[in-house]
Scaffold this motif. Structure first.
Motif, mmCIF file in Angstrom:
data_model
loop_
_atom_site.group_PDB
_atom_site.id
_atom_site.type_symbol
_atom_site.label_atom_id
_atom_site.label_comp_id
_atom_site.label_asym_id
_atom_site.label_seq_id
_atom_site.Cartn_x
_atom_site.Cartn_y
_atom_site.Cartn_z
ATOM 1 N N ARG A 130 0.895 -1.183 -0.038
ATOM 2 C CA ARG A 130 -0.081 0.058 0.018
ATOM 3 C C ARG A 130 0.882 1.228 0.062
ATOM 4 N NH1 ARG A 130 -3.153 -3.315 3.357
ATOM 5 N NH2 ARG A 130 -2.224 -2.216 5.408
ATOM 6 N N LEU A 131 1.877 1.165 0.754
ATOM 7 C CA LEU A 131 2.817 2.488 0.674
ATOM 8 C C LEU A 131 3.535 2.842 -0.548
ATOM 9 C CD1 LEU A 131 4.719 1.800 4.206
ATOM 10 C CD2 LEU A 131 3.090 3.784 3.569
ATOM 11 N N TRP A 132 4.002 1.604 -0.968
ATOM 12 C CA TRP A 132 4.689 1.425 -2.359
ATOM 13 C C TRP A 132 3.734 1.898 -3.428
ATOM 14 C CZ3 TRP A 132 9.962 0.695 -3.068
ATOM 15 C CH2 TRP A 132 10.160 0.376 -4.473
ATOM 16 N N ASN A 133 2.404 1.663 -3.470
ATOM 17 C CA ASN A 133 1.461 2.042 -4.586
ATOM 18 C C ASN A 133 0.898 3.370 -4.226
ATOM 19 O OD1 ASN A 133 1.963 -0.033 -6.786
ATOM 20 N ND2 ASN A 133 1.855 -1.305 -4.977
ATOM 21 N N GLY A 134 0.934 3.801 -3.241
ATOM 22 C CA GLY A 134 0.395 5.161 -2.799
ATOM 23 C C GLY A 134 -1.133 4.789 -2.425
ATOM 24 N N HIS A 135 -1.307 3.541 -1.876
ATOM 25 C CA HIS A 135 -3.053 3.422 -1.406
ATOM 26 C C HIS A 135 -3.059 3.658 0.122
ATOM 27 C CE1 HIS A 135 -4.283 1.646 -5.100
ATOM 28 N NE2 HIS A 135 -3.057 1.208 -5.378
ATOM 29 N N GLY A 136 -3.267 5.058 0.508
ATOM 30 C CA GLY A 136 -3.597 5.452 1.943
ATOM 31 C C GLY A 136 -2.060 5.945 2.721
ATOM 32 N N ALA A 137 -2.211 6.631 3.430
ATOM 33 C CA ALA A 137 -0.988 7.193 4.124
ATOM 34 C C ALA A 137 -0.520 6.173 5.140
ATOM 35 C CB ALA A 137 -1.513 8.563 4.748
ATOM 36 N N PRO A 138 0.782 6.293 5.471
ATOM 37 C CA PRO A 138 1.368 5.498 6.400
ATOM 38 C C PRO A 138 0.837 5.903 8.128
ATOM 39 C CG PRO A 138 3.077 6.946 5.885
ATOM 40 C CD PRO A 138 1.894 7.306 4.834
ATOM 41 N N SER A 139 0.822 5.174 8.764
ATOM 42 C CA SER A 139 0.472 5.183 10.153
ATOM 43 C C SER A 139 1.862 6.007 10.896
ATOM 44 C CB SER A 139 0.134 4.023 11.091
ATOM 45 O OG SER A 139 1.486 3.174 11.250
ATOM 46 N N ALA A 140 1.419 6.864 12.003
ATOM 47 C CA ALA A 140 2.847 7.310 12.574
ATOM 48 C C ALA A 140 3.752 6.320 12.708
ATOM 49 C CB ALA A 140 2.046 8.154 13.988
ATOM 50 N N THR A 141 3.508 5.298 13.361
ATOM 51 C CA THR A 141 4.490 4.137 13.476
ATOM 52 C C THR A 141 5.357 3.973 12.366
ATOM 53 O OG1 THR A 141 3.110 3.334 15.409
ATOM 54 C CG2 THR A 141 4.952 1.758 14.633
ATOM 55 N N THR A 142 4.596 3.789 11.356
ATOM 56 C CA THR A 142 5.287 3.354 9.942
ATOM 57 C C THR A 142 5.929 4.432 9.375
ATOM 58 O OG1 THR A 142 3.339 1.683 9.400
ATOM 59 C CG2 THR A 142 4.749 2.306 7.511
ATOM 60 N N ALA A 143 5.400 5.667 9.516
ATOM 61 C CA ALA A 143 6.220 7.022 9.053
ATOM 62 C C ALA A 143 7.459 7.061 9.703
ATOM 63 C CB ALA A 143 5.205 8.264 8.992
ATOM 64 N N ALA A 144 7.611 6.681 11.111
ATOM 65 C CA ALA A 144 8.640 6.866 11.672
ATOM 66 C C ALA A 144 9.753 5.892 11.558
ATOM 67 C CB ALA A 144 8.284 6.680 13.263
ATOM 68 N N ALA A 145 9.157 4.444 10.891
ATOM 69 C CA ALA A 145 10.220 3.621 10.640
ATOM 70 C C ALA A 145 10.824 4.000 9.287
ATOM 71 C CB ALA A 145 9.246 2.237 10.388
ATOM 72 N N VAL A 146 9.882 4.487 8.508
ATOM 73 C CA VAL A 146 10.518 5.169 7.108
ATOM 74 C C VAL A 146 11.418 6.281 7.383
ATOM 75 C CG1 VAL A 146 9.956 6.378 5.213
ATOM 76 C CG2 VAL A 146 8.323 4.636 5.763
ATOM 77 N N GLU A 147 11.362 7.202 8.339
ATOM 78 C CA GLU A 147 12.523 8.021 8.751
ATOM 79 C C GLU A 147 13.502 7.452 9.079
ATOM 80 O OE1 GLU A 147 12.826 12.202 11.111
ATOM 81 O OE2 GLU A 147 10.776 11.013 11.230
ATOM 82 N N ARG A 148 13.399 6.262 10.193
ATOM 83 C CA ARG A 148 14.708 5.796 10.523
ATOM 84 C C ARG A 148 15.454 4.839 9.595
ATOM 85 N NH1 ARG A 148 11.054 4.353 14.578
ATOM 86 N NH2 ARG A 148 10.967 2.183 13.787
ATOM 87 N N ALA A 149 14.723 4.182 8.503
ATOM 88 C CA ALA A 149 15.252 3.240 7.478
ATOM 89 C C ALA A 149 15.838 3.946 6.544
ATOM 90 C CB ALA A 149 14.155 2.164 7.212
ATOM 91 N N TYR A 150 15.084 5.089 6.124
ATOM 92 C CA TYR A 150 15.296 5.673 4.637
ATOM 93 C C TYR A 150 15.786 7.244 4.958
ATOM 94 C CZ TYR A 150 13.257 1.555 2.767
ATOM 95 O OH TYR A 150 13.019 0.094 2.500
ATOM 96 N N ASP A 151 15.704 7.861 6.152
ATOM 97 C CA ASP A 151 16.068 9.088 6.235
ATOM 98 C C ASP A 151 15.366 10.104 5.486
ATOM 99 O OD1 ASP A 151 17.528 10.849 7.674
ATOM 100 O OD2 ASP A 151 19.056 11.547 6.042
ATOM 101 N N VAL A 152 13.832 9.644 5.489
ATOM 102 C CA VAL A 152 12.896 10.721 5.060
ATOM 103 C C VAL A 152 12.144 11.004 6.067
ATOM 104 C CG1 VAL A 152 10.992 10.646 3.265
ATOM 105 C CG2 VAL A 152 12.747 9.587 2.832
ATOM 106 N N PRO A 153 12.100 12.393 6.486
ATOM 107 C CA PRO A 153 11.315 12.732 7.604
ATOM 108 C C PRO A 153 9.801 12.762 7.346
ATOM 109 C CG PRO A 153 13.098 14.550 6.728
ATOM 110 C CD PRO A 153 12.957 13.431 5.701
ATOM 111 N N ALA A 154 9.205 12.238 8.420
ATOM 112 C CA ALA A 154 7.814 11.978 8.378
ATOM 113 C C ALA A 154 7.014 13.222 7.860
ATOM 114 C CB ALA A 154 7.235 11.568 9.900
ATOM 115 N N SER A 155 7.469 14.586 8.194
ATOM 116 C CA SER A 155 6.784 15.512 7.678
ATOM 117 C C SER A 155 6.955 15.863 6.348
ATOM 118 C CB SER A 155 7.389 16.614 8.502
ATOM 119 O OG SER A 155 8.821 16.977 8.101
ATOM 120 N N ALA A 156 7.805 15.280 5.591
ATOM 121 C CA ALA A 156 7.985 15.185 4.003
ATOM 122 C C ALA A 156 7.179 14.172 3.353
ATOM 123 C CB ALA A 156 9.596 15.043 3.740
#
Length: 76
Positions: free
Chosen positions: A36-62
Motif C-alpha cells: 500500500r505504501l509503495w503504490n500510494g494506497h493510503g498514508a502510513p500510520s505514525a509508527t510506519t512513518a517513523a520507521a520510514v524515517e529511521r530506515a530511509y532518512d525521509v522525515p515523516a513531515s516530508a
C-alpha cells in the motif's frame, strides 16, 4: 493528509530496496502494508512513518503533509 509515495520509492531504491517486499523487510511491516505504501494506497500510520524515517532518512513531515484547506463554498 496527503502521502507522496515518490519520496519513499526514491529513498528505498537508493538503498537497494526495489520492491514492496524489500520495504516490508526493512521496515518490519507486513507485505500488504508495504505494498500500500509503495503504490500510494493510503498514508502510513505514525509508527510506519517513523520507521520510514529511521530506515530511509525521509522525515515523516516530508512523507505526509496536511491536505490543503478547501476554499470554495458549496453552492446551494
Amino acid at each position: 493528509m496527503q502521502y507522496d509515495r515518490t519520496l519513499l520509492r526514491r529513498a528505498a531504491k537508493g538503498t537497494g530496496d526495489n520492491t514492496p517486499a524489500d520495504v516490508a523487510r526493512r521496515l518490519g511491516v507486513g507485505r500488504m502494508a508495504a505494498w500500500r505504501l509503495w503504490n500510494g494506497h493510503g498514508a502510513p500510520s505514525a509508527t510506519t512513518a517513523a520507521a520510514v524515517e529511521r530506515a530511509y532518512d525521509v522525515p515523516a513531515s516530508a512523507l505526509v503533509k496536511p491536505a490543503p484547506a478547501m476554499t470554495a463554498e458549496v453552492q446551494a
